[in-house]
Write a protein that holds these residues in place. Structure first.
Motif, PDB file in Angstrom:
ATOM      1  N   ARG A 271      21.545  31.813  59.160  1.00  0.00           N
ATOM      2  CA  ARG A 271      22.823  31.775  59.867  1.00  0.00           C
ATOM      3  C   ARG A 271      23.977  31.261  59.023  1.00  0.00           C
ATOM      4  O   ARG A 271      25.134  31.453  59.397  1.00  0.00           O
ATOM      5  CB  ARG A 271      22.688  30.931  61.144  1.00  0.00           C
ATOM      6  CG  ARG A 271      21.599  31.456  62.082  1.00  0.00           C
ATOM      7  CD  ARG A 271      21.514  30.628  63.353  1.00  0.00           C
ATOM      8  NE  ARG A 271      20.378  31.038  64.171  1.00  0.00           N
ATOM      9  CZ  ARG A 271      20.409  32.041  65.034  1.00  0.00           C
ATOM     10  NH1 ARG A 271      21.512  32.721  65.198  1.00  0.00           N
ATOM     11  NH2 ARG A 271      19.340  32.360  65.737  1.00  0.00           N
ATOM     12  N   CYS A 272      23.670  30.586  57.932  1.00  0.00           N
ATOM     13  CA  CYS A 272      24.740  30.115  57.051  1.00  0.00           C
ATOM     14  C   CYS A 272      25.182  31.237  56.119  1.00  0.00           C
ATOM     15  O   CYS A 272      24.368  32.057  55.689  1.00  0.00           O
ATOM     16  CB  CYS A 272      24.265  28.918  56.226  1.00  0.00           C
ATOM     17  SG  CYS A 272      24.152  27.381  57.159  1.00  0.00           S
ATOM     18  N   THR A 273      26.455  31.270  55.803  1.00  0.00           N
ATOM     19  CA  THR A 273      27.008  32.267  54.884  1.00  0.00           C
ATOM     20  C   THR A 273      27.797  31.550  53.789  1.00  0.00           C
ATOM     21  O   THR A 273      28.839  30.962  54.061  1.00  0.00           O
ATOM     22  CB  THR A 273      27.928  33.253  55.621  1.00  0.00           C
ATOM     23  OG1 THR A 273      27.208  33.841  56.704  1.00  0.00           O
ATOM     24  CG2 THR A 273      28.411  34.338  54.689  1.00  0.00           C
ATOM     25  N   PRO A 274      27.281  31.573  52.546  1.00  0.00           N
ATOM     26  CA  PRO A 274      26.004  32.141  52.108  1.00  0.00           C
ATOM     27  C   PRO A 274      24.828  31.274  52.548  1.00  0.00           C
ATOM     28  O   PRO A 274      25.031  30.117  52.937  1.00  0.00           O
ATOM     29  CB  PRO A 274      26.156  32.147  50.582  1.00  0.00           C
ATOM     30  CG  PRO A 274      27.073  31.014  50.294  1.00  0.00           C
ATOM     31  CD  PRO A 274      28.045  30.958  51.437  1.00  0.00           C
ATOM     32  N   THR A 304      23.228  27.114  47.342  1.00  0.00           N
ATOM     33  CA  THR A 304      23.564  28.283  48.143  1.00  0.00           C
ATOM     34  C   THR A 304      23.321  29.540  47.337  1.00  0.00           C
ATOM     35  O   THR A 304      23.327  29.525  46.100  1.00  0.00           O
ATOM     36  CB  THR A 304      25.033  28.249  48.577  1.00  0.00           C
ATOM     37  OG1 THR A 304      25.864  28.189  47.416  1.00  0.00           O
ATOM     38  CG2 THR A 304      25.308  27.032  49.447  1.00  0.00           C
TER      39      THR A 304
END
Length: 442
Positions: A271-274, A304
């Motif tokens: 869910r994290c970007t990146p 990341t």
């Protein structure tokens, strides 16, 4: 009889010119459909094809009113249908907003259930220095050094609640109702400085119920401070391998801890970007709240992006949790976190440390020791932590052992994604603890 005379004369006078009535003689009985001597009603006879119908005859007027009534009826039906449709649509929108509101309230309650017994951070953060360090998705408050000294009683030894790779963690009392954890980092080299900056960068843009909240930071000379929310039950390591030896953690609570860790990792990976790779997942970096809800902490080594190799990262981690491909080839992916999760799952299941000394010169890994017995159903119950032995359904025990075996596979491609692990654990955790298992009392 008088009425019969009046009606046709009135209708005829209404539509015919007056001079025609005066100059022309009366019509013959054959031409007039209604005469005073006839007994038929004036409007009962329908004209045939041979009979001439006056443009203003009573029959035409009757048909016109019936058509108008039909049109009014149709209009009323259409209007009523539109009104009902609008009411149904408004009801659906109201129900949808009500469900969204309830869901939002539940999520907010889960995220705030560990923050100082429901107290708001607003009164505490209002006292912080107004300087800010702004990240991509948030900001971190700068805390005055003098306030940290006062809250920790000048960093007294009695307030030490843990030790990290670069320093100690202290309990800080900012007032009578609010406690926090203060990590003091001695910047003795570039690694400590990089870990400090990296943790602020990560946690300033990460908000999740299973990731510890960073409240602020402080820089004083060569010393750095990170202030976190207080987790009353300490770390998973202290609970499992401390004086209590896991006595406070039942089987269901251990499964809840495993589920919380998986949810935190799933948020980082998917869910994290990146995407974020924690890179240093271990039981000492898993903190437990008042209800033993688990949160990931210590993001100093987190990175990341996708796949990383020897050329772009420095090899680091904790013995016993490092994946084989990372240790041998320096290859780091999200599957490296899955391997570390498998080791933590074995700790919860067996109650032993990830690495134990067999002799002054020899150590044994929990993975090496447990793997042959995890796949043998006759031996598996005997290696379970004595604190929880015989307290769980054997079917659930076999399922957890199977998940652990898959997570610690030497080949990364054989390990499952953390999303698959999460969906495997949800049915094993009771609904009141965040899973989907419905426990029936015998």
């Amino acid at each position: 009889m008088n009425l019969l005379f009046i009606i046709p004369i009135f209708g005829f006078c209404y539509f015919a010119p007056i001079h025609a009535l005066i100059t022309h003689p009366p019509l013959s009985p054959m031409a007039d459909p209604v005469l005073p001597t006839q007994k038929k009603p004036p409007f009962s006879q329908i004209p045939t094809q041979n009979q001439a119908v006056s443009p203003g005859s009573s029959e035409i007027r009757v048909v016109h009113h019936e058509d108008l009534n039909k049109r009014i009826l149709v209009a009323l039906i259409v209007a009523s249908s539109l009104l009902v449709a609008i009411l149904i649509l408004l009801s659906c929108l109201w129900i949808y907003r009500l469900k969204r509101s309830k869901k939002s309230n539940i999520e907010n309650a889960q995220q705030s259930q560990d923050t100082s017994k429901g107290l708001s951070l607003g009164p505490i953060l209002d006292k912080f220095n107004p300087l800010r360090m702004t990240g991509k998705k948030g900001s971190v408050t700068v805390i005055e050094y003098e306030w940290l000294v006062s809250a920790t009683n000048n960093f007294h030894e009695d307030n030490v609640i843990g030790h990290g790779a670069f320093g100690s963690v202290y309990k800080a009392c900012f007032n009578d109702h609010f406690l926090a954890a203060v990590k003091r980092i001695h910047v003795a080299g570039p690694d400590a400085h990089r870990a400090f900056e990296n943790e602020i960068s990560c946690l300033s843009r990460i908000q999740h119920q299973n990731i510890v909240n960073l409240l602020g930071y402080c820089i004083h000379g060569d010393t750095r401070f990170l202030v976190y929310e207080m987790m009353p039950n300490g770390s998973l390591e202290s609970q499992l391998h401390g004086p209590s030896h896991g006595a406070s953690l039942s089987w269901q609570q251990r499964m809840k801890v495993a589920l919380d860790i998986a949810r935190g990792l799933e948020y980082l990976h998917e869910r994290c970007t990146p995407p974020v790779i924690h890179r240093d997942l271990k039981s000492s970096n898993i903190l437990l709240g008042s209800n033993f809800n688990a949160k990931l902490s210590d993001f100093g080594l987190a990175i990341t992006g996708g796949i990383h190799g020897k050329n772009n990262i420095k090899l680091s981690g904790s013995l016993g949790y490092v994946a084989p491909e990372y240790l041998l080839d320096g290859k780091l992916t999200d599957k490296s976190d899955v391997y570390a999760f498998g080791v933590v799952l074995l700790e919860l299941l067996i109650g032993r440390k990830p690495v134990e000394k067999m002799s002054p010169s020899q150590c044994q890994s929990i993975v090496t020791w447990a793997m042959p017995q995890l796949t043998d159903r006759s031996k598996l119950p005997n290696i379970v932590d004595p604190v929880i032995r015989d307290t769980m359904d054997l079917k659930h025990l076999y399922q957890v052992a199977a998940v652990a075996v898959l997570c610690v596979q030497p080949e990364p491609s054989y390990r499952p994604l953390i999303t698959d692990v999460l969906h495997s654990l949800i049915p094993l955790v009771p609904t009141e603890l965040g899973g989907s298992l419905r426990v029936t009392e015998s």
